[in-house]
Write a protein that holds these residues in place. Structure first.
Motif, PDB file in Angstrom:
ATOM      1  N   VAL A  51       0.734  -1.254   0.207  1.00  0.00           N
ATOM      2  CA  VAL A  51      -0.011  -0.030  -0.017  1.00  0.00           C
ATOM      3  C   VAL A  51       0.848   1.320   0.095  1.00  0.00           C
ATOM      4  O   VAL A  51       0.422   2.284  -0.533  1.00  0.00           O
ATOM      5  N   ASN A  52       1.833   1.403   0.886  1.00  0.00           N
ATOM      6  CA  ASN A  52       2.841   2.386   1.123  1.00  0.00           C
ATOM      7  C   ASN A  52       3.497   2.635  -0.402  1.00  0.00           C
ATOM      8  O   ASN A  52       3.690   3.561  -0.815  1.00  0.00           O
ATOM      9  N   LEU A  53       4.127   1.507  -1.319  1.00  0.00           N
ATOM     10  CA  LEU A  53       4.586   1.742  -2.421  1.00  0.00           C
ATOM     11  C   LEU A  53       3.488   2.188  -3.389  1.00  0.00           C
ATOM     12  O   LEU A  53       3.852   2.708  -4.411  1.00  0.00           O
ATOM     13  N   LYS A  54       2.305   1.658  -3.402  1.00  0.00           N
ATOM     14  CA  LYS A  54       1.378   2.158  -4.288  1.00  0.00           C
ATOM     15  C   LYS A  54       1.198   3.730  -4.531  1.00  0.00           C
ATOM     16  O   LYS A  54       0.859   4.185  -5.612  1.00  0.00           O
ATOM     17  N   GLU A  55       1.517   4.539  -3.435  1.00  0.00           N
ATOM     18  CA  GLU A  55       1.557   5.982  -3.575  1.00  0.00           C
ATOM     19  C   GLU A  55       2.571   6.483  -4.546  1.00  0.00           C
ATOM     20  O   GLU A  55       2.146   7.147  -5.279  1.00  0.00           O
ATOM     21  N   LEU A  56       3.709   5.849  -4.317  1.00  0.00           N
ATOM     22  CA  LEU A  56       4.926   6.199  -5.100  1.00  0.00           C
ATOM     23  C   LEU A  56       4.502   5.860  -6.411  1.00  0.00           C
ATOM     24  O   LEU A  56       4.946   6.395  -7.653  1.00  0.00           O
ATOM     25  N   TYR A  57       3.899   4.633  -6.824  1.00  0.00           N
ATOM     26  CA  TYR A  57       3.726   4.164  -7.986  1.00  0.00           C
ATOM     27  C   TYR A  57       2.682   4.785  -8.826  1.00  0.00           C
ATOM     28  O   TYR A  57       2.896   5.082 -10.085  1.00  0.00           O
ATOM     29  N   GLU A  58       1.753   5.470  -8.114  1.00  0.00           N
ATOM     30  CA  GLU A  58       0.693   6.196  -8.777  1.00  0.00           C
ATOM     31  C   GLU A  58       1.368   7.533  -9.211  1.00  0.00           C
ATOM     32  O   GLU A  58       1.036   8.312 -10.417  1.00  0.00           O
ATOM     33  N   GLU A  59       2.339   8.082  -8.288  1.00  0.00           N
ATOM     34  CA  GLU A  59       3.237   9.334  -8.762  1.00  0.00           C
ATOM     35  C   GLU A  59       4.064   8.787 -10.100  1.00  0.00           C
ATOM     36  O   GLU A  59       4.079   9.844 -11.005  1.00  0.00           O
ATOM     37  N   VAL A  60       4.591   7.922 -10.111  1.00  0.00           N
ATOM     38  CA  VAL A  60       5.334   7.329 -11.234  1.00  0.00           C
ATOM     39  C   VAL A  60       4.480   7.309 -12.541  1.00  0.00           C
ATOM     40  O   VAL A  60       4.921   7.447 -13.566  1.00  0.00           O
ATOM     41  N   GLN A  61       3.270   6.644 -12.520  1.00  0.00           N
ATOM     42  CA  GLN A  61       2.461   6.626 -13.376  1.00  0.00           C
ATOM     43  C   GLN A  61       2.137   7.788 -14.190  1.00  0.00           C
ATOM     44  O   GLN A  61       1.944   7.879 -15.302  1.00  0.00           O
ATOM     45  N   ARG A  62       1.872   8.894 -13.377  1.00  0.00           N
ATOM     46  CA  ARG A  62       1.752  10.315 -13.929  1.00  0.00           C
ATOM     47  C   ARG A  62       2.816  10.555 -14.936  1.00  0.00           C
ATOM     48  O   ARG A  62       2.350  11.379 -16.152  1.00  0.00           O
ATOM     49  N   ARG A  78       5.461  -4.959  -8.668  1.00  0.00           N
ATOM     50  CA  ARG A  78       5.065  -6.486  -9.005  1.00  0.00           C
ATOM     51  C   ARG A  78       5.560  -7.148  -8.103  1.00  0.00           C
ATOM     52  O   ARG A  78       4.735  -8.102  -7.424  1.00  0.00           O
ATOM     53  N   ASP A  79       6.897  -7.142  -7.466  1.00  0.00           N
ATOM     54  CA  ASP A  79       7.306  -7.913  -6.396  1.00  0.00           C
ATOM     55  C   ASP A  79       6.413  -7.921  -5.055  1.00  0.00           C
ATOM     56  O   ASP A  79       6.011  -8.888  -4.613  1.00  0.00           O
ATOM     57  N   TYR A  80       6.231  -6.776  -4.572  1.00  0.00           N
ATOM     58  CA  TYR A  80       5.364  -6.501  -3.487  1.00  0.00           C
ATOM     59  C   TYR A  80       4.181  -6.980  -3.506  1.00  0.00           C
ATOM     60  O   TYR A  80       3.450  -7.635  -2.594  1.00  0.00           O
ATOM     61  N   LYS A  81       3.428  -6.758  -4.803  1.00  0.00           N
ATOM     62  CA  LYS A  81       2.175  -7.519  -5.071  1.00  0.00           C
ATOM     63  C   LYS A  81       1.858  -8.825  -4.858  1.00  0.00           C
ATOM     64  O   LYS A  81       1.080  -9.606  -4.452  1.00  0.00           O
ATOM     65  N   ARG A  82       2.977  -9.507  -5.787  1.00  0.00           N
ATOM     66  CA  ARG A  82       3.180 -10.941  -5.676  1.00  0.00           C
ATOM     67  C   ARG A  82       3.466 -11.322  -4.407  1.00  0.00           C
ATOM     68  O   ARG A  82       2.641 -12.479  -3.855  1.00  0.00           O
ATOM     69  N   GLU A  83       4.223 -10.779  -3.519  1.00  0.00           N
ATOM     70  CA  GLU A  83       4.393 -11.286  -1.943  1.00  0.00           C
ATOM     71  C   GLU A  83       3.271 -11.195  -1.245  1.00  0.00           C
ATOM     72  O   GLU A  83       2.788 -12.046  -0.713  1.00  0.00           O
ATOM     73  N   MET A  84       2.550 -10.114  -1.284  1.00  0.00           N
ATOM     74  CA  MET A  84       1.076 -10.039  -0.655  1.00  0.00           C
ATOM     75  C   MET A  84       0.147 -10.976  -1.207  1.00  0.00           C
ATOM     76  O   MET A  84      -0.567 -11.521  -0.402  1.00  0.00           O
ATOM     77  N   ASP A  85      -0.127 -11.267  -2.603  1.00  0.00           N
ATOM     78  CA  ASP A  85      -0.919 -12.060  -3.056  1.00  0.00           C
ATOM     79  C   ASP A  85      -0.647 -13.567  -2.578  1.00  0.00           C
ATOM     80  O   ASP A  85      -1.792 -14.201  -2.704  1.00  0.00           O
ATOM     81  N   GLY A 137     -21.250  -4.959 -14.427  1.00  0.00           N
ATOM     82  CA  GLY A 137     -19.890  -5.050 -14.167  1.00  0.00           C
ATOM     83  C   GLY A 137     -19.663  -4.360 -12.739  1.00  0.00           C
ATOM     84  O   GLY A 137     -20.570  -3.521 -12.450  1.00  0.00           O
ATOM     85  N   GLY A 138     -18.771  -4.725 -12.021  1.00  0.00           N
ATOM     86  CA  GLY A 138     -18.437  -4.032 -10.543  1.00  0.00           C
ATOM     87  C   GLY A 138     -17.193  -5.016 -10.167  1.00  0.00           C
ATOM     88  O   GLY A 138     -16.154  -5.343 -10.836  1.00  0.00           O
ATOM     89  N   GLY A 139     -17.296  -5.314  -8.972  1.00  0.00           N
ATOM     90  CA  GLY A 139     -16.280  -6.146  -8.205  1.00  0.00           C
ATOM     91  C   GLY A 139     -16.090  -5.657  -6.848  1.00  0.00           C
ATOM     92  O   GLY A 139     -16.788  -4.877  -6.547  1.00  0.00           O
ATOM     93  N   GLY A 140     -15.302  -6.609  -6.170  1.00  0.00           N
ATOM     94  CA  GLY A 140     -15.233  -6.512  -4.771  1.00  0.00           C
ATOM     95  C   GLY A 140     -13.694  -6.039  -4.572  1.00  0.00           C
ATOM     96  O   GLY A 140     -12.919  -6.163  -5.596  1.00  0.00           O
ATOM     97  N   SER A 141     -13.271  -5.964  -3.370  1.00  0.00           N
ATOM     98  CA  SER A 141     -11.721  -5.483  -3.023  1.00  0.00           C
ATOM     99  C   SER A 141     -11.630  -6.254  -1.627  1.00  0.00           C
ATOM    100  O   SER A 141     -12.497  -5.784  -0.695  1.00  0.00           O
ATOM    101  N   CYS A 142     -10.601  -6.517  -1.370  1.00  0.00           N
ATOM    102  CA  CYS A 142     -10.231  -6.932  -0.102  1.00  0.00           C
ATOM    103  C   CYS A 142      -9.785  -5.992   0.874  1.00  0.00           C
ATOM    104  O   CYS A 142      -9.697  -6.049   1.894  1.00  0.00           O
ATOM    105  N   GLY A 143      -9.588  -4.831   0.230  1.00  0.00           N
ATOM    106  CA  GLY A 143      -9.096  -3.511   0.982  1.00  0.00           C
ATOM    107  C   GLY A 143      -7.621  -3.528   1.373  1.00  0.00           C
ATOM    108  O   GLY A 143      -7.098  -2.665   1.758  1.00  0.00           O
ATOM    109  N   CYS A 144      -7.001  -4.752   0.618  1.00  0.00           N
ATOM    110  CA  CYS A 144      -5.428  -4.576   0.805  1.00  0.00           C
ATOM    111  C   CYS A 144      -4.733  -4.293  -0.496  1.00  0.00           C
ATOM    112  O   CYS A 144      -3.634  -4.366  -0.451  1.00  0.00           O
ATOM    113  N   GLY A 145      -5.394  -3.743  -1.406  1.00  0.00           N
ATOM    114  CA  GLY A 145      -4.707  -3.333  -2.415  1.00  0.00           C
ATOM    115  C   GLY A 145      -5.606  -3.250  -3.722  1.00  0.00           C
ATOM    116  O   GLY A 145      -5.704  -3.109  -4.822  1.00  0.00           O
TER     117      GLY A 145
END
Length: 145
Positions: A51-62, A78-85, A137-145
């Motif tokens: 989650v913390n890296l996601k903020e930097l990721y969003e900045e980089v995406q801009r 990618r590494d952190y998401k894989r580790e979390m998932d 369409g829709g979807g759910g989220s576990c709240g963790c990413g």
């Protein structure tokens, strides 16, 4: 007056249905999985790191590939998401969440279908959407990413 009584009866029945869902084994399993995921320090460390890296990721995406940290952040996310998932508690929670969503989708389809086969019921599930001509369409989220 009759319409008001009918409306009250429908709301009472909806309340009974929601109580039945809340008392189901599917919801109980979901809540247990959520609790285990939320209270495990290692799992929470993985989630928070992502989650913390996601903020930097969003900045980089801009800025795209022109951002100075683009390659590092893209690789880390990618590494952190894989580790979390791949965390067993996150994976178990996501399965429980999918089971609960499937139950809610089925209930929505039954209610909508009882009114009319043309009622669109959002399920977020292509199986239900294509099989019954409904869904937005829709979807759910576990709240963790």
């Amino acid at each position: 007056m009759l319409a008001t009584l009918e409306r009250i009866e429908l709301l009472d029945q909806a309340d009974q249905l929601s109580k039945m869902v809340l008392e189901s084994e599917i919801v109980e399993h979901y809540q247990i999985c959520l609790y285990k995921m939320q209270t495990n320090k290692e799992t929470q460390r993985k989630i928070n790191r992502f989650v913390n890296l996601k903020e930097l990721y969003e900045e980089v995406q801009r800025f795209g590939k022109y951002h100075p940290d683009y390659k590092r952040v893209m690789s880390q996310i990618r590494d952190y998401k894989r580790e979390m998932d791949l965390d067993p508690l996150v994976a178990e929670f996501k399965l429980a969440e999918n089971d609960l969503q499937a139950l809610l989708d089925e209930i929505s389809l039954l209610i909508g279908g009882a009114v009319s086969k043309h009622i669109k019921v959002p399920t977020g599930n292509p199986f239900f959407d294509s099989g019954h001509g409904s869904g937005c369409g829709g979807g759910g989220s576990c709240g963790c990413g």
